[in-house]
Design an enzyme around this catalytic site. Structure first.
Site, PDB file in Angstrom:
ATOM      1  N   PHE A 236       0.820  -1.218   0.000  1.00 31.95           N
ATOM      2  CA  PHE A 236       0.000   0.000   0.000  1.00 31.95           C
ATOM      3  C   PHE A 236       0.848   1.260   0.000  1.00 31.95           C
ATOM      4  O   PHE A 236       0.443   2.303   0.514  1.00 31.95           O
ATOM      5  CB  PHE A 236      -0.963  -0.001   1.182  1.00 31.95           C
ATOM      6  CG  PHE A 236      -1.728  -1.284   1.335  1.00 31.95           C
ATOM      7  CD1 PHE A 236      -2.659  -1.662   0.386  1.00 31.95           C
ATOM      8  CD2 PHE A 236      -1.492  -2.123   2.406  1.00 31.95           C
ATOM      9  CE1 PHE A 236      -3.347  -2.859   0.513  1.00 31.95           C
ATOM     10  CE2 PHE A 236      -2.177  -3.319   2.533  1.00 31.95           C
ATOM     11  CZ  PHE A 236      -3.110  -3.687   1.590  1.00 31.95           C
ATOM     12  N   GLY A 463       0.061  -9.190  -3.105  1.00 27.98           N
ATOM     13  CA  GLY A 463      -1.248  -9.697  -2.744  1.00 27.98           C
ATOM     14  C   GLY A 463      -2.331  -9.292  -3.711  1.00 27.98           C
ATOM     15  O   GLY A 463      -3.506  -9.628  -3.521  1.00 27.98           O
ATOM     16  N   THR A 464      -1.961  -8.593  -4.774  1.00 29.81           N
ATOM     17  CA  THR A 464      -2.936  -8.050  -5.716  1.00 29.81           C
ATOM     18  C   THR A 464      -3.259  -8.986  -6.872  1.00 29.81           C
ATOM     19  O   THR A 464      -4.191  -8.732  -7.623  1.00 29.81           O
ATOM     20  CB  THR A 464      -2.410  -6.728  -6.288  1.00 29.81           C
ATOM     21  OG1 THR A 464      -1.058  -6.927  -6.729  1.00 29.81           O
ATOM     22  CG2 THR A 464      -2.415  -5.644  -5.230  1.00 29.81           C
ATOM     23  N   ARG A 624      -9.922  -1.957 -19.989  1.00 28.55           N
ATOM     24  CA  ARG A 624     -10.074  -3.415 -20.048  1.00 28.55           C
ATOM     25  C   ARG A 624      -9.651  -4.046 -18.722  1.00 28.55           C
ATOM     26  O   ARG A 624      -8.677  -3.616 -18.100  1.00 28.55           O
ATOM     27  CB  ARG A 624      -9.201  -3.962 -21.179  1.00 28.55           C
ATOM     28  CG  ARG A 624      -9.424  -5.432 -21.503  1.00 28.55           C
ATOM     29  CD  ARG A 624      -8.477  -5.852 -22.601  1.00 28.55           C
ATOM     30  NE  ARG A 624      -8.734  -7.197 -23.080  1.00 28.55           N
ATOM     31  CZ  ARG A 624      -7.954  -7.839 -23.939  1.00 28.55           C
ATOM     32  NH1 ARG A 624      -6.858  -7.245 -24.431  1.00 28.55           N
ATOM     33  NH2 ARG A 624      -8.246  -9.065 -24.332  1.00 28.55           N
ATOM     34  N   THR A 630     -10.211 -10.552  -9.347  1.00 25.24           N
ATOM     35  CA  THR A 630      -9.212  -9.785  -8.602  1.00 25.24           C
ATOM     36  C   THR A 630      -9.480  -8.287  -8.711  1.00 25.24           C
ATOM     37  O   THR A 630      -9.191  -7.528  -7.779  1.00 25.24           O
ATOM     38  CB  THR A 630      -7.792 -10.102  -9.087  1.00 25.24           C
ATOM     39  OG1 THR A 630      -7.683  -9.811 -10.493  1.00 25.24           O
ATOM     40  CG2 THR A 630      -7.445 -11.567  -8.861  1.00 25.24           C
ATOM     41  N   LYS A 697      -6.188  -0.051 -17.572  1.00 29.05           N
ATOM     42  CA  LYS A 697      -5.652   0.987 -16.683  1.00 29.05           C
ATOM     43  C   LYS A 697      -5.629   0.467 -15.248  1.00 29.05           C
ATOM     44  O   LYS A 697      -6.188  -0.572 -14.938  1.00 29.05           O
ATOM     45  CB  LYS A 697      -6.493   2.264 -16.799  1.00 29.05           C
ATOM     46  CG  LYS A 697      -6.376   2.951 -18.146  1.00 29.05           C
ATOM     47  CD  LYS A 697      -7.172   4.243 -18.232  1.00 29.05           C
ATOM     48  CE  LYS A 697      -8.651   3.995 -18.356  1.00 29.05           C
ATOM     49  NZ  LYS A 697      -9.395   5.231 -18.739  1.00 29.05           N
ATOM     50  N   VAL A 699      -6.154  -0.206 -11.277  1.00 32.42           N
ATOM     51  CA  VAL A 699      -7.392  -0.474 -10.546  1.00 32.42           C
ATOM     52  C   VAL A 699      -7.251  -0.226  -9.043  1.00 32.42           C
ATOM     53  O   VAL A 699      -8.105   0.398  -8.414  1.00 32.42           O
ATOM     54  CB  VAL A 699      -7.834  -1.938 -10.785  1.00 32.42           C
ATOM     55  CG1 VAL A 699      -8.966  -2.313  -9.839  1.00 32.42           C
ATOM     56  CG2 VAL A 699      -8.253  -2.138 -12.228  1.00 32.42           C
ATOM     57  N   GLU A 701      -6.009   1.531  -6.597  1.00 33.71           N
ATOM     58  CA  GLU A 701      -6.191   2.719  -5.769  1.00 33.71           C
ATOM     59  C   GLU A 701      -7.445   3.509  -6.097  1.00 33.71           C
ATOM     60  O   GLU A 701      -7.852   4.380  -5.318  1.00 33.71           O
ATOM     61  CB  GLU A 701      -4.959   3.611  -5.878  1.00 33.71           C
ATOM     62  CG  GLU A 701      -3.753   2.986  -5.216  1.00 33.71           C
ATOM     63  CD  GLU A 701      -2.441   3.636  -5.606  1.00 33.71           C
ATOM     64  OE1 GLU A 701      -1.855   4.297  -4.744  1.00 33.71           O
ATOM     65  OE2 GLU A 701      -2.014   3.466  -6.754  1.00 33.71           O
TER      66      GLU A 701
END
Length: 742
Positions: A236, A463-464, A624, A630, A697, A699, A701
């Site tokens: 983060f 973790g993303t 897209r 996720t 693009k 995602v 934040e």
């Protein structure tokens, strides 16, 4: 394959414990353990430090202080991005903030190191620290630039004239507190010397930055520093750069010629890793009775450390969000003797939109206008400050679709007018915008003789879902089933990326992988079509279709494994690259952002002023989507973070010492599952061909951008009480609540 809700490919490894995090590495055998001793004053210097008792404690191998620490490289301010700079520790007696490392105790076990740390005796000469943000107004100054290299101030038209002549005006101050990232995995490092090399197993977001920073600090060749970070338990923003645990572990390992592990305690993270600066934001909106903005200004003052400047780009998104002919934004810094400010999820946008979107709600109330309609009426046709077209903007679509799905037509028109038993009920909404960034990234894709593809890049997975989305892009690009794709991440010997951060990680690494797959397809087709032994010999490669591990042209088919085994028995590979956005004309010629709309319903107890989120919806446009599952998870996580910013998160500074009083999760509150009953995120179909060839693009934040304001606006709609000092807590809300029988 791209866009499907593929389960995380690394999920089974994490569930059974095979995913190895920084502190869990044991390649070096039995390590030594270090424990950081922090300063107990916020400003001053060390007058005396006595380590004798600690050095004689059981198991202790070394106590490192400024008196015996190795010489280190200095921070080089000419390096444009701070995370690549040296980060020296224990360089002198001066204390710049509470908790600053004054010693590292290294022992055979963690328990021995921690016990001995309590025996280090330090006497200080105290200075008068500056710890109170409100008292530093006289020292406010103008930074040269703000974060991400954005301009400090902007001005379009004549704001004063436009605002003064507006029929309806809002002029309010909003304050936001210090906030922390606090990922699940604490900052930790294992440093292992091997001959002339140093292997550093570290929890970091940008591998190349960690390598450069360690090398610059220790004064060694970057090629001698090997960073290993295959799994990172959240970041983060707090792990974009390395911190004291990494440098101290590396110094101790170098001196002792032994592997050394250092991990911060949760309490130390609050003092040593940096935080989102506190801010005071003045927002001024001037509009006609029809709701159209004539003037908009956003002026921000925030704290900074005097030695390590950080200016969060808090007013930056205001520059692109709404149309208005007269505009003004500014950033100012107030120096405090506190830990440095740093990137926390959605730096700038999160606190900035909390203020601006609250102000827009105030304007809608003053106009007696639907807040959704107000925003639609101020939709710009081009970027209002840069005067360039938007690449792909669907904010109005998000607003309308969100209002429809949420049932916005049922919103109480008058604040404090709807009740459900003891609960005052209110609806709130806000818009969302976040800039999209692009950074230099390289990915290598290799096809083995057995037809298995391997994607290699030093990109990290915090973790993303990096392992998963890269699997999908490679599988799509080579026509392979996902189980025949392997992802190799998080090592400095792999092709260099910009890492995970700023919501750029997935798009950068996926675009580079997509291009590498295209180059690899070209190599395979050249090989097959030129080989008389191939069924594809002499056929036009332009007609090729890659699917199910085969390539077909005009009815002829050959397995990829056969092409590789015959023409490239040791495997074949290709690389793809992404360049820095400053070198890409699309980022000059277009305003490239992501968008969304948040809707929230809250209940407020009429007796106690307790706020309960009842439901929340976000509708987003992000180009897209790589993985629908996720993506939704990331957006919901950001929305929940916004709830915390609106209602709970606040770090409190002791104005006598500069220490954070609530430096644990008992005192620093974040939303838990019981606080979040019903949250949903919807993504509209879109494709932004100006962002990259994949049309995608960032995602991660966007979900936090504006979400807190929707909650704050719902609280106002429920109670008629406007709280501008965040978070909205009981003591701020209770005095203004209407009486029970009102």
């Amino acid at each position: 394959m791209i866009g499907q809700a593929l389960n995380r490919v690394d999920g089974p490894s994490k569930v059974v414990g095979r995913a190895t995090y920084a502190y869990e590495h044991w390649e070096a055998g039995q390590p030594l353990y270090g424990f950081i001793v922090g300063a107990t004053i916020g400003k001053g210097s060390i007058a005396r430090i006595d380590t004798e008792s600690a050095e004689q404690a059981p198991g202790v191998r070394m106590v490192m202080t400024h008196l015996n620490a190795p010489e280190q490289g200095a921070r080089d301010e000419s390096i444009p991005f701070e995370y690549w700079r040296a980060q020296p520790e224990l360089t002198g007696p001066d204390i710049d903030h509470y908790g600053q490392p004054v010693a590292l105790v290294v022992a055979a076990t963690f328990e021995q190191a921690r016990a001995a740390a309590g025996l280090v005796d330090v006497e200080y000469t105290g200075g008068r620290g500056r710890f109170d943000f409100a008292e530093q107004e006289d020292e406010v100054y103008i930074p040269k630039v703000v974060n991400a290299g954005l301009p400090t101030d902007t001005a379009v038209g004549d704001f004063d004239a436009g605002f003064d002549s507006a029929e309806v005006r809002v002029d309010q101050y909003y304050t936001t507190p210090y906030e922390f990232s606090q990922p699940m995995e604490p900052n930790a490092c294992l440093a292992e010397p091997r001959d002339e090399d140093l292997f550093v197993y570290v929890s970091c977001q940008i591998v190349n930055a960690a390598q450069a920073s360690v090398a610059a600090t220790l004064g060694i060749d970057p090629e001698r520093v090997h960073i290993v970070a295959p799994f990172v338990g959240g970041g983060f923003g707090s792990k974009l750069g390395i911190h004291s645990e990494t440098i101290l572990a590396a110094l101790a390992a170098t001196v002792l010629r032994r592997p050394v592990k250092v991990a911060m305690t949760r309490q130390q993270i609050f003092q040593l890793v940096g935080m989102r600066p506190t801010s005071s934001q003045r927002v001024r909106l001037g509009a006609g009775q029809d709701g159209r903005l004539a003037a908009i200004a956003h002026d921000v003052t925030m704290h900074t450390n005097p030695d390590v400047e950080y200016a969060e780009q808090t007013a930056a998104t205001t520059r692109s969000l709404y149309a208005a002919p007269h505009r003004l934004t500014s950033h100012r810094l107030a120096p405090l003797d506190l830990p440095r400010g740093t990137d926390v999820r959605a730096p700038g946008e999160a606190p900035g939109m909390l203020a601006v979107e609250s102000a827009m709600d105030e304007l809608a109330h003053a106009l007696v206008m639907d807040p959704v309609e107000l925003r639609i009426r101020n939709e710009p046709t081009v970027d209002p400050e840069r005067a360039v077209p938007y690449s792909d903007r669907h904010l109005v679509d998000c607003l309308r679709e969100g209002a429809r799905r949420f049932g916005w037509e049922n919103r109480p028109a008058t604040p404090a007018s709807a009740r459900d038993g003891r609960w005052l009920v209110g609806y709130g909404m806000s818009a969302a915008i976040r800039g999209h960034f692009q950074g230099p990234t390289t990915a290598r894709v290799r096809l083995e003789a057995d037809g298995t593809a391997v994607v290699q890049t030093d990109m990290t997975d915090i973790g993303t879902g990096t392992y998963t989305v890269l699997t999908q892009v490679a599988a799509d690009g080579l026509g392979l089933p996902p189980e025949r794709v392997r992802i190799d991440l998080g090592r400095s010997d792999l092709p260099t990326s910009w890492g995970s951060g700023g919501s750029w990680g997935a798009t950068n690494s996926c675009t580079a992988t997509h291009r590498a797959c295209a180059a690899l397809r070209a190599k395979l087709l050249d090989s097959a079509c030129a080989d008389a032994r191939s069924p594809l010999h002499g056929l036009d490669p332009a007609d090729a279709v890659f699917s199910d591990g085969d390539v077909s042209i005009a009815g002829a088919t050959e397995a990829l494994s056969e092409i590789v085994a015959r023409g490239h028995p040791e495997g074949v590979e290709a690389e793809g690259q992404v360049r820095y956005m400053g070198d890409d004309p699309n980022y000059t010629d277009y305003s490239i952002n992501t968008y969304g709309a948040h809707f929230a319903e809250v209940g407020v107890d009429v007796d106690t002023a307790e706020v309960r989120l009842r439901r929340m919806l976000g509708v987003f446009s992000v180009g897209r989507v790589f993985n629908s599952k996720t993506t939704r998870s990331q957006l919901i996580g950001g929305m929940i973070w916004g709830v915390g910013a609106a209602l709970e998160e606040e770090a409190v500074v002791d104005s006598r010492s500069g220490a954070f009083v609530n430096r644990d999760f008992a005192g620093y509150l974040v939303p838990v599952h019981a606080d979040i009953p019903d949250v949903d995120a919807v993504v509209l179909d879109s494709y932004d061909d100006k962002a990259n060839p994949l049309g995608a693009k960032g995602v991660g934040e966007l979900g936090i951008c504006g979400s807190g304001a929707s909650v704050a606006n719902a609280v106002f709609n429920a109670t008629g009480v406007r709280v501008r000092d965040f978070p909205i807590t009981i003591e701020k809300l209770l005095p203004g609540l209407p009486p029970m029988d009102a």
